[in-house]
Design an enzyme around this catalytic site. Sequence first.
Site, PDB file in Angstrom:
ATOM      1  N   HIS A  73      34.840  34.575  43.951  1.00 39.35           N
ATOM      2  CA  HIS A  73      33.759  34.227  44.867  1.00 39.35           C
ATOM      3  C   HIS A  73      34.185  34.446  46.314  1.00 39.35           C
ATOM      4  O   HIS A  73      33.404  34.937  47.138  1.00 39.35           O
ATOM      5  CB  HIS A  73      33.348  32.758  44.691  1.00 39.35           C
ATOM      6  CG  HIS A  73      32.786  32.425  43.348  1.00 39.35           C
ATOM      7  ND1 HIS A  73      33.486  31.720  42.404  1.00 39.35           N
ATOM      8  CD2 HIS A  73      31.589  32.707  42.784  1.00 39.35           C
ATOM      9  CE1 HIS A  73      32.749  31.567  41.317  1.00 39.35           C
ATOM     10  NE2 HIS A  73      31.585  32.164  41.516  1.00 39.35           N
ATOM     11  N   LYS A 128      38.673  36.381  36.758  1.00 37.18           N
ATOM     12  CA  LYS A 128      38.407  35.107  37.405  1.00 37.18           C
ATOM     13  C   LYS A 128      37.019  34.613  36.996  1.00 37.18           C
ATOM     14  O   LYS A 128      36.042  35.345  37.029  1.00 37.18           O
ATOM     15  CB  LYS A 128      38.444  35.271  38.921  1.00 37.18           C
ATOM     16  CG  LYS A 128      39.809  35.618  39.492  1.00 37.18           C
ATOM     17  CD  LYS A 128      40.584  34.390  39.852  1.00 37.18           C
ATOM     18  CE  LYS A 128      41.854  34.720  40.608  1.00 37.18           C
ATOM     19  NZ  LYS A 128      42.640  33.511  40.948  1.00 37.18           N
ATOM     20  N   SER A 134      34.580  30.686  36.683  1.00 37.21           N
ATOM     21  CA  SER A 134      34.490  29.233  36.776  1.00 37.21           C
ATOM     22  C   SER A 134      34.760  28.593  35.418  1.00 37.21           C
ATOM     23  O   SER A 134      35.264  27.465  35.342  1.00 37.21           O
ATOM     24  CB  SER A 134      33.106  28.820  37.284  1.00 37.21           C
ATOM     25  OG  SER A 134      32.841  29.402  38.547  1.00 37.21           O
TER      26      SER A 134
END
Length: 284
Positions: A37, A184, A186
């Site tokens: 992000h 990557k 969450s």
Amino acid sequence: MKVFSKIADLQNELFEARKNKKTVGLVPTMGALHAGHASLVKRSVSDNDVTVVSVFVNPTQFNDKTDLNTYPRTLDEDCKLLESVGADCVFAPSVEEVYPSPDTRSFEFPPVTTVMEGAHRPGHFNGVCQVVSRLFYIVRPDKAYFGEKDWQQIAVIKALVKYLGLKLNIVECPIVREEDGLAKSSRNTLLASDERSVAPMIFKYLNESVDYAKKHTLKETHDWVVDSINAVDGLEVEYFSIVDGDTLQDVENWEDSSDTVGCITVYCGKKPVRLIDHIKYNAK
């Protein structure tokens, strides 16, 4: 950096920016932010005068309530990260603020919304389009930034922008990985330590399949990836689709497309965490 929870307050802030002819970039997120992000935000900061980052776990794109309830929520940590990379505004609204009444709009852009994730998660992309269109109308950005990890989602968002007739540039940003290759995400925070140790095998075999594909048919490559990952204790492939990068339609032979991408979804662990990734075989 300013944090807003109300649409009117954010729009008043952006009105002043536009009055001064400033450009606005938007990075839509569901929070639990990581370096992936951060890379999107940095790109927006470099491209625009003002960068808005939305942090909103959108209920309409979850077809599994358990998945919605367990999705990580870390707003305080998210704001610290966003401030460190230069974001100007954070929009962290309530569900009631985004959806003051039930959103009954239906978005379908076959074939990009009906294959892969669209087939395995009914209603998912309709929910994505509902919230992203709301964010586009609220923020009215000049550019919006999305990561290539969600390869299919980018195609859906582009179709949405075309359908709505918006003057908006969708910027695709490269996937960001951990040192061991795991994309990557969450959702990685939901992995137990033993699960986290095997998750990188997904990209390991995807990456190795690029060389494998040079001497094998598309079907042989597909089956080798699926069999290799399924042989790892704790991993189970939900689907692996080798498709044209633009149309997202299945490709039968390597010669059928000059832009071939392998998109995969794998369940990891006992309380399975759903992980997605992709590999480019002969990208443009």
